[in-house]
Design a protein around this motif. Structure first.
Motif, mmCIF file in Angstrom:
data_model
loop_
_atom_site.group_PDB
_atom_site.id
_atom_site.type_symbol
_atom_site.label_atom_id
_atom_site.label_comp_id
_atom_site.label_asym_id
_atom_site.label_seq_id
_atom_site.Cartn_x
_atom_site.Cartn_y
_atom_site.Cartn_z
ATOM 1 N N LEU A 122 41.551 41.969 -16.809
ATOM 2 C CA LEU A 122 40.587 40.656 -16.402
ATOM 3 C C LEU A 122 39.816 41.212 -15.307
ATOM 4 N N ILE A 123 40.563 41.874 -14.294
ATOM 5 C CA ILE A 123 39.907 42.292 -12.924
ATOM 6 C C ILE A 123 38.873 43.112 -12.844
ATOM 7 N N PHE A 124 39.004 44.091 -13.895
ATOM 8 C CA PHE A 124 37.794 45.073 -14.238
ATOM 9 C C PHE A 124 36.665 44.282 -15.062
ATOM 10 N N VAL A 125 37.202 43.468 -15.968
ATOM 11 C CA VAL A 125 36.107 42.650 -16.513
ATOM 12 C C VAL A 125 35.168 41.839 -15.632
ATOM 13 N N SER A 126 36.076 41.362 -14.544
ATOM 14 C CA SER A 126 35.089 40.572 -13.507
ATOM 15 C C SER A 126 34.122 41.585 -12.684
ATOM 16 N N TYR A 127 34.739 42.732 -12.574
ATOM 17 C CA TYR A 127 34.152 43.906 -11.827
ATOM 18 C C TYR A 127 32.801 44.111 -12.313
ATOM 19 N N MET A 129 31.175 42.295 -14.692
ATOM 20 C CA MET A 129 30.518 40.937 -14.361
ATOM 21 C C MET A 129 29.438 40.812 -13.227
ATOM 22 N N LEU A 130 30.169 41.145 -12.208
ATOM 23 C CA LEU A 130 29.732 41.422 -10.713
ATOM 24 C C LEU A 130 28.527 42.202 -10.854
ATOM 25 N N ARG A 131 28.638 43.378 -11.424
ATOM 26 C CA ARG A 131 27.526 44.252 -11.115
ATOM 27 C C ARG A 131 26.456 43.932 -11.958
ATOM 28 N N ARG A 132 26.782 43.163 -13.037
ATOM 29 C CA ARG A 132 25.701 42.870 -13.878
ATOM 30 C C ARG A 132 25.137 41.727 -13.417
ATOM 31 N N VAL B 168 35.783 33.679 -10.950
ATOM 32 C CA VAL B 168 35.682 34.611 -11.716
ATOM 33 C C VAL B 168 36.421 36.014 -11.454
ATOM 34 N N LEU B 169 35.948 36.451 -9.908
ATOM 35 C CA LEU B 169 36.628 37.311 -9.262
ATOM 36 C C LEU B 169 37.762 36.799 -8.550
#
Lengths: 221, 226
Positions: A122-127, A129-132, B168-169
């Motif tokens: 999930l942390i890397f999915v949120s990563y 999402m942040l970039r996107r 989310v983060l």
């Protein structure tokens, strides 16, 4: 770089041959007494998990380097590795429950290691999402998430020893019978080679994008 | 101006603004109590709360209301571009970070001082059983949550869709803190309390805090732009 362009197809070819041969090797290995056929998912589940953790570290270290030196190469490495954490994490999270259904009778258990692997994913999915979605300047913000994501990995890995758990212990690899060890090592190497090939491919794409953006900027000036 | 003095000046600025408007304290507190109420519909069966429900609800209320407070604190700084002014002022970046963190932490602790008794009251939870240990868990857990939250809320200030990106983060990364907080509190509030387990979780929380605060101090500078 001609050497780089030959390296990626070469790695992919080796990985393809190894993955094609893997089922035969796994088939030759003895059946595990209590689990039978379903135990064989282990040969794909564990290597994917190893690659997932490895990729999380690659992303974290690249993020830390980017934060310290601001080199675009480090940022490209971080985003490529983060994407691969999500991909291999998905393999882990799909193969795990299939095994768990047979071993424990349920698809999911709120066991420490399962939970923490899910959290890491999930942390890397949120990563991603942040970039996107964060817009311009998200590289540095993503680097901060990458560093925190890597810092969480030790909590993930050692959680199995701190919290009580029903997930097979980390020692299970050492306790494998010799006939099972060969296909396991074979699959682990195949996954690692595939990982390196995918990482390099993704890096090349990222570099091309950077070059393209630089070219556009030059035209506009 | 010394380092600690700078930290205090920045924290006091936030606290003075808050003391005059009381906007955050009122809204966050009301929100936290509403969260407790909504959860009570799911976790109170025939008048009795499910096992360990009280500690879970308490920490969910803290995490949700904390996110609200974090978002709003930095929205204030964004509207008048005052964070930029803060960053331009000749003080060290870690001092700015710690000042903002202190402000958020104090606000969250005030909210908890009200929400914890409310949870105790509504769920018949014996919150007076080991008061020092409970306060320790709440403070350590909140410190870690606020430390990561302050960093992320600050760095998202210029980002698009920051309102959705903050939770989310924040939630996946603060999961270890929430687990430790919930399990530690549950060990105190259980029918058969186990204070040794609560102490073990408290020491784990202190360890997480040390890691998260150190990392955040290091990351804050580069993220906010040198």
């Amino acid at each position: 770089m001609p050497s780089r362009s030959k390296l990626i197809p070469g790695l992919l070819a080796v990985a393809a041959v190894m993955f094609a041969a893997a089922p035969f090797l796994i088939d030759a290995a003895p059946y595990e007494a209590s689990m039978g056929l379903i135990q064989r998912i282990f040969y794909y589940h564990v290597p994917s998990a190893i690659v997932m953790f490895l990729s999380a570290f690659v992303c974290g270290i690249a993020s830390a380097v980017y934060m310290a030196k601001r080199s675009p190469g480090a940022d490209a490495t971080a985003v490529s590795a983060a994407e691969l954490v999500v991909v291999f994490g998905l393999i882990v999270l799909v193969t795990g429950p299939i095994w768990a259904r047979k071993a424990w009778g349920v698809w999911w258990q709120w066991d420490a290691r399962l939970t923490s692997a899910l959290v890491l994913w999930l942390i890397f999915v949120s990563y991603m999402m942040l970039r996107r979605f964060a817009g311009a300047g998200s590289e540095m913000l993503a680097a901060a998430v990458g560093v925190f994501g890597m810092a969480n990995v030790p909590f993930v890995y050692w959680s199995v020893n701190v919290w009580r758990t029903i997930h097979p212990n980390t020692n299970v690899v050492k306790s494998l019978s010799p006939e099972m060890r060969l296909p396991f090592a074979w699959c682990a190497v195949a996954f690692l080679i595939l990982y390196v090939a995918l990482l390099l491919t993704r890096l090349r794409l990222e570099r091309s994008q950077m070059a393209l953006e630089a070219a556009y900027a030059e035209i506009e000036d | 101006m010394g380092f600690l003095q700078t930290v205090w000046t920045i924290a006091r600025k936030d606290l003075v603004i808050e003391a005059r408007s009381r906007e955050l304290a009122y809204t966050t507190l009301f929100f936290a109590v509403s969260v407790v109420l909504v959860f009570s519909f799911s976790f109170v069966v025939e008048g009795v709360a499910l096992t360990d429900a009280a500690s879970g609800i308490l920490w969910v209320a803290i995490a949700f209301s904390g996110t609200l407070a974090l978002g709003r604190t930095f929205e204030r700084e964004r509207q008048a571009d005052t964070l930029k002014a803060l960053l331009l002022s000749p003080v060290e970046r870690p001092a700015i970070y710690l000042g903002k963190l202190a402000g958020v932490l104090l606000l969250m602790l005030v909210v908890e001082a009200v929400v914890a008794p409310v949870v105790g009251l509504l769920f018949q939870a014996p919150i007076g059983r080991a008061p020092l240990l409970l306060v320790g868990l709440l403070m350590a857990g909140t410190l870690g949550f606020a430390a990561v939250g302050t960093l992320f809320a600050a760095m998202l200030i210029r980002a698009q869709s920051r309102d959705v990106l903050l939770p989310v983060l924040l939630y996946p990364i603060t999961v270890p803190l929430v687990i430790a907080g919930v399990r530690g509190t549950a060990a105190i509030l259980a029918v058969e309390p186990n204070l040794a387990v609560a102490q073990a979780w408290l020491s784990m929380l202190v360890f997480f805090d040390a890691v998260f605060v150190t990392l955040a101090l290091w990351v804050f500078g580069p993220v906010m732009g040198e």
